[in-house]
Design a protein around this motif. Structure first.
Motif, PDB file in Angstrom:
ATOM      1  N   MET A 301       0.868  -1.176   0.000  1.00  0.00           N
ATOM      2  CA  MET A 301       0.000   0.000   0.000  1.00  0.00           C
ATOM      3  C   MET A 301       0.902   1.222   0.000  1.00  0.00           C
ATOM      4  N   GLU A 302       0.602   2.161  -0.842  1.00  0.00           N
ATOM      5  CA  GLU A 302       1.276   3.457  -0.769  1.00  0.00           C
ATOM      6  C   GLU A 302       0.192   4.454  -0.435  1.00  0.00           C
ATOM      7  N   GLY A 303       0.109   4.820   0.829  1.00  0.00           N
ATOM      8  CA  GLY A 303      -0.985   5.682   1.254  1.00  0.00           C
ATOM      9  C   GLY A 303      -2.284   4.930   1.140  1.00  0.00           C
ATOM     10  N   THR A 304      -3.228   5.483   0.374  1.00  0.00           N
ATOM     11  CA  THR A 304      -4.522   4.828   0.262  1.00  0.00           C
ATOM     12  C   THR A 304      -4.588   3.931  -0.961  1.00  0.00           C
ATOM     13  N   ARG A 305      -3.482   3.854  -1.718  1.00  0.00           N
ATOM     14  CA  ARG A 305      -3.541   3.143  -2.988  1.00  0.00           C
ATOM     15  C   ARG A 305      -2.717   1.863  -2.932  1.00  0.00           C
ATOM     16  N   PRO A 306      -3.318   0.728  -3.298  1.00  0.00           N
ATOM     17  CA  PRO A 306      -2.529  -0.495  -3.322  1.00  0.00           C
ATOM     18  C   PRO A 306      -1.567  -0.489  -4.518  1.00  0.00           C
ATOM     19  N   VAL A 307      -0.348  -0.947  -4.284  1.00  0.00           N
ATOM     20  CA  VAL A 307       0.660  -1.004  -5.347  1.00  0.00           C
ATOM     21  C   VAL A 307       1.325  -2.374  -5.300  1.00  0.00           C
ATOM     22  N   LEU A 308       1.218  -3.089  -6.405  1.00  0.00           N
ATOM     23  CA  LEU A 308       1.875  -4.396  -6.468  1.00  0.00           C
ATOM     24  C   LEU A 308       3.256  -4.224  -7.075  1.00  0.00           C
ATOM     25  N   VAL A 309       4.234  -4.838  -6.470  1.00  0.00           N
ATOM     26  CA  VAL A 309       5.591  -4.644  -6.956  1.00  0.00           C
ATOM     27  C   VAL A 309       6.372  -5.933  -6.777  1.00  0.00           C
ATOM     28  N   GLU A 310       7.324  -6.152  -7.664  1.00  0.00           N
ATOM     29  CA  GLU A 310       8.105  -7.384  -7.610  1.00  0.00           C
ATOM     30  C   GLU A 310       9.332  -7.194  -6.723  1.00  0.00           C
ATOM     31  N   LEU A 311       9.527  -8.111  -5.794  1.00  0.00           N
ATOM     32  CA  LEU A 311      10.741  -8.095  -4.975  1.00  0.00           C
ATOM     33  C   LEU A 311      11.678  -9.166  -5.521  1.00  0.00           C
TER      34      LEU A 311
END
Ligand code: TYD
Ligand code: MG
Length: 491
Positions: A301-311
């Motif tokens: 989550m970045e603030g109120t927005r979900p963010v999918l990211v590859e680790l």
């Protein structure tokens, strides 16, 4: 005659000394002391000072009426997201960033959009000639916007000019380091000058109700160059970040008196300027390395927005006495903690391995919720066991090895479902918040041991003693299908 008081001012932190020395004792930087005339800071002669009587002003109550329309949206949704819904009247923002990252481009676009909406907008460039600013606007296809331009560096002239006519809604000062004021005698760019110029501009903003955006340069180590004091004086500090080689740019609020500090604005630099990216997950996952060991998708989550990211993790046998631990985009202490928990509670021996860890796309993750995804990526790399490509991971790991729930479970799951993921590995206790409406298969883990055992069981090579002891049921299943929207690589 007033005695001129020369002193040595650290150009990094603003600390003053009365003789030169190689190292600033306050911030520890070397060679940052420069001679400045600080008499200017109090230029009012003593005679005038003592004669001046205090002016009477009105004291107000909390319930008084304030001017309406406290916020003016910029017309760029990603910028407004970071400022908290638009520019607050009379507020001053500082935008920092590496040279060439796109600060001037961003502000040219924002000012043009506001001008098109009918506001009086002024762009003062202290670095570029008017023709250069025009050229950029032309390139961006914005030359028809009625932005008022000037190439000026004297704060007194700027304030005098802007006090005429209608109050501008937005004033951009590109950059604060090029500004200078008569009230102090130091050279432009010095701490004393920057501080005094910023003070004068802030005073003008508060008095007139105009919003001022100051552009600030950033030093090698990421600090806004020169005075940290400016950061304390302004209402909001934003940093504009990105990898030079990549097209993503992230605008992040470091401080915000009128809004959140955990929201990010995502942009992509194109030949036609900055494009707003309203769905960053798609961007961060667009070039995924499907099916290779050591990568896990984190539903963040970045603030109120979900963010999918590859680790991404790479665990490789070390040739050094002390193994290397290199991290990009995540907190290295957090990585050490996850490694220690893996070692202490799951029997995963990592002391003989170098560990490299990277967050794809140049994003920086601050959430503890990334622990579980990071652990999955690490174990996957160590065991050479690719993780299912249609799974997302999130959860905080405690020092005892338990996986703890994190906030906003359902928002994370919804975003994952939207992007075509079919399952989620999440903390056991978070299942209740999942809502079940996302349509994902939920694999819950109560402890890190379970996760390690599951991943080790998928290993391509027979795994060493490093797999967890508990080799029981698999929560993640065996299907290795990619979400429809991503091309499959070699699996
Ligand atoms: P600029 O806004 O001048 O950076 P800053 O003010 O932060 O120093 O942006 C400079 C870079 O952006 C430059 O390397 C070229 C690139 N750029 C584009 O790729 N597309 C564009 O449309 C523009 C205007 C700039
Ligand atoms: Mg610039």
């Amino acid at each position: 005659m007033a005695k001129s008081s020369l002193s040595f001012v650290c150009q990094n932190c603003g600390a003053a000394y009365n003789r030169w020395q190689g190292k600033c004792e306050s911030c520890g930087e070397w060679n940052t002391l420069a001679e400045e005339d600080t008499t200017g800071a109090t230029t009012i002669p003593v005679s005038a000072r003592s004669k001046r009587k205090g002016r009477l002003f009105n004291l107000e109550s909390l319930t008084g009426k304030s001017a309406d329309a406290p916020r003016i949206p910029s017309g760029m949704a990603e910028l407004d997201r970071v400022t908290g819904g638009g520019f607050v009247r009379g507020s001053v923002l500082l935008i920092g960033g590496d040279p060439g990252i796109g600060k001037s481009t961003l502000l040219t676009q924002a000012t043009s959009l506001m001008a098109r909406a009918g506001h009086r907008v002024v762009y003062i460039s202290g670095e570029e000639a008017v023709a250069q600013v025009r050229l950029r606007a032309e390139r961006l296809g914005l030359s028809d916007a009625s932005v008022q331009l000037a190439s000026e560096t004297s704060v007194e002239d700027i304030v005098a000019t802007l006090s005429e006519g209608a109050v501008p809604r937005l004033i951009v000062i590109d950059s604060i380091q090029t500004m200078w004021t008569d009230t102090v005698e130091s050279a432009p760019g010095t701490v004393t000058q920057v501080r005094a110029s910023a003070q004068a501009l802030i005073r003008f903003a508060k008095k007139s109700g105009a919003t001022i955006i100051l552009v600030g340069h950033v030093t090698k180590d990421g600090q806004i160059a020169g005075p940290r004091v400016v950061e304390h004086m302004v209402d909001a500090v934003m940093s504009f970040e990105g990898e030079g080689s990549q097209q993503f740019r992230i605008l992040r609020a470091v401080k915000n008196r009128f809004g959140p500090t955990d929201e990010i604005g995502v942009f992509e630099m194109t030949g036609l300027g900055l494009r707003e990216v309203s769905n960053p997950s798609e961007l961060f996952l667009s070039d995924r390395d499907l099916g290779s060991p050591g990568t896990a998708v984190f539903a963040g989550m970045e603030g109120t927005r979900p963010v999918l990211v590859e680790l991404q993790a790479l665990v490789a046998p070390t040739t050094l006495g002390t193994p290397r631990r290199a991290v990009v985009g995540w907190d290295s202490n957090r990585l050490s903690m996850v490694l220690a928990v893996l070692e202490a509670h799951c029997g995963v021996k990592l002391s003989g391995y170098d560990v490299y860890f990277n967050v794809a796309g140049g994003l920086r993750i601050n959430e503890p919720a990334a622990d579980l995804a990071a652990a999955a990526a690490l174990v996957s790399s160590l065991c050479n066991a690719p993780l299912p490509t249609d799974a997302v991971y999130f959860g905080e790991i405690s020092l005892s090895g338990a996986v703890r729930p994190v906030a906003q479970t359902s928002a994370r799951l919804k975003e994952a479902a939207k992007l075509g993921f079919a399952r989620a590995v999440l903390p056991e206790s978070a299942r209740g918040d999942a809502g079940g409406d996302a349509g994902l298969t939920l694999g819950s883990v109560g402890g890190l041991t379970t996760l390690v055992a599951d991943i080790a069981a998928r290993g391509v090579k027979p795994t060493r003693e490093n797999a967890g002891r508990d080799n029981s049921k698999s929560t993640a299943g065996d299907k290795n299908t990619a979400p429809a929207r991503f091309k499959r690589g070699e699996g």
